[in-house]
Scaffold this motif. Structure first.
Motif: not given
Ligand code: PCA
Length: 325
Positions: A165-167, A170, A172-174, A176-177, A182-183, A185
Motif C-alpha cells: 500500500w502506497r502512503a 501519516p 494514509t499509513s494508518r 494501511a495498518e 503493508q504501508p 511512504t
C-alpha cells in the motif's frame, strides 16, 4: 532653497523613485507535483499575477515536480528562509502539527462544499501555528476526492490485507495498518516509478494523481470512495514578506486570493476530467460496494477518534466550528 538645489533634489528624487520601480525582488517557489498538474499550473498563474500586479517588482520562479526540495522538506525550507515561499501538502505536516491533518481524516469532509467549510474552520488554527513558526498562509486548494486504486477487484476491505500500500501521509499509513496492508511512504513525484517496479499495488489518492502517474499502465480499478479532500497550502516566510513594500505585499495577497478561487474551480473540473481519462485508458471506475464502503467507514470512525485525541483543543476547535457551519 535655490532653484538649482531644488532642481537637483527633484532630479535625485525622480531617480530614486525610478530606481525603486525597477528594483526587482526574485523569489523561488518549490512545489512537489508535476508541471502539468493543476496545482502546479495554478502556481505559475499565481506567479504571473504577482508579477503583473506588483508592476514587475516581485518575480517568483516556480520549481514544480519536487525539483528544488522533496515534498516533506518544503515547509522546513520556507520556515528556515532557504526559500521565501513554497507549496506544501498539509497532511504531510500532521505529525508535527495535528491541526494540519484535519483534511486527511477519512469521511470528515467529503464534498467540495464541506471541504470549503472545513478550510474555514481550520484556517484560524493553521494561521496561528504558522505565525508561531514565522510563516503566513497565502492560499489553499484541495485535491479531488480520494478513492482507492487496486490491481485486482476489491469486494470488501479484507481484500486489501497483505497488499503493498502506497502512503503519502501519516493518515494514509494508518489506513494501511488498520486494513492489514503493508504501508510504503512514496510521494507523488516517485509514484509512477514505484508502480512500474511493482513496489505498490494499492493506495488511496485522487483521480488527478492517478492520471499524472499513468496508473493504468499497472492498475485496473479506481473505487471512487470520496473519502476526503486533502489540501495543498502555499506558505510564505514572514521575514521575506515584511521586506516587501506595502503595495507589493498587497499584490501578493490579492494574487493569492485569486489563486485560491481559481484553484478550487480547477480542482472541481479535474475531478471529472481525470476520472474520464482513467476510463478512457481502460480502467474500471466505480463506486465502492456497500461492503467495502462500510469497511472504510469503520476505519474512518477509528481515525476520527484517534485524530481528535491527537489534535486536542485545536482539533476540538476545528471540528466544533466545522459542525456549526
Ligand atoms: N495527490 C497527492 C496528495 C493527494 C492527492 O490527491 C498524492 O497522491 O501524493
Amino acid at each position: 532653497m535655490s532653484f538649482k538645489t531644488w532642481l537637483s533634489t527633484a532630479v535625485l528624487g525622480t531617480a530614486l523613485v525610478a530606481g525603486a520601480t525597477h528594483a526587482q525582488t526574485k523569489w523561488d517557489l518549490p512545489g512537489a507535483y508535476g508541471a502539468n498538474n493543476f496545482h502546479s499550473k495554478n502556481l505559475v498563474t499565481f506567479a504571473e499575477d504577482v508579477k503583473k500586479m506588483s508592476g514587475g517588482k516581485l518575480d517568483i520562479t516556480v520549481h514544480p515536480g519536487a525539483s528544488l526540495f522533496k515534498a516533506p522538506e518544503i515547509k522546513r525550507a520556507v520556515q528556515t528562509g532557504q526559500v521565501q515561499l513554497g507549496e506544501v501538502l498539509m497532511v504531510n505536516v500532521e505529525n508535527e502539527i495535528a491541526a494540519f491533518g484535519a483534511d486527511g481524516v477519512p469521511f470528515l469532509a467529503t464534498s467540495y462544499d464541506d471541504a470549503a467549510k472545513l478550510w474555514k474552520a481550520q484556517k484560524p488554527v493553521i494561521e496561528k501555528k504558522l505565525t508561531e513558526q514565522g510563516m503566513m498562509a497565502l492560499y489553499a486548494v484541495p485535491w479531488p476526492p480520494q478513492g482507492i486504486y487496486a490491481k485486482t477487484e476489491l469486494k470488501t476491505i479484507t481484500d486489501l490485507k497483505g497488499t503493498k500500500w502506497r502512503a503519502y501521509s501519516p493518515a494514509t499509513s494508518r489506513i494501511a495498518e488498520l486494513v492489514g496492508a503493508q504501508p510504503v511512504t512514496i510521494q507523488a513525484a516517485e509514484l509512477a516509478q514505484a508502480l512500474a517496479t511493482g513496489t505498490v499495488t494499492t493506495f488511496m489518492t485522487s483521480g488527478s494523481t492517478g492520471r499524472d502517474s499513468k496508473v493504468w499502465e499497472s492498475l485496473k480499478y479506481f473505487y471512487d470512495a470520496q473519502a476526503w479532500l486533502p489540501k495543498n497550502i502555499v506558505i510564505v516566510n514572514s521575514d521575506a514578506f515584511k521586506k516587501l513594500d506595502a503595495a507589493t505585499q498587497k499584490a501578493l495577497t490579492d494574487a493569492a486570493a485569486a489563486a485560491e478561487k481559481r484553484g478550487w474551480d480547477a480542482s472541481k473540473a479535474e475531478t471529472e476530467s481525470s476520472k474520464a481519462d482513467l476510463v478512457k485508458n481502460g480502467m474500471t471506475v466505480a463506486p465502492p460496494s456497500a461492503e467495502l464502503k462500510t469497511g472504510l467507514q469503520q476505519v474512518g470512525a477509528t481515525m476520527i477518534e484517534e485524530w481528535t485525541k491527537k489534535a486536542g483543543a485545536d482539533g476540538a476547535a476545528i471540528v466544533d466550528a466545522y459542525k456549526k457551519m
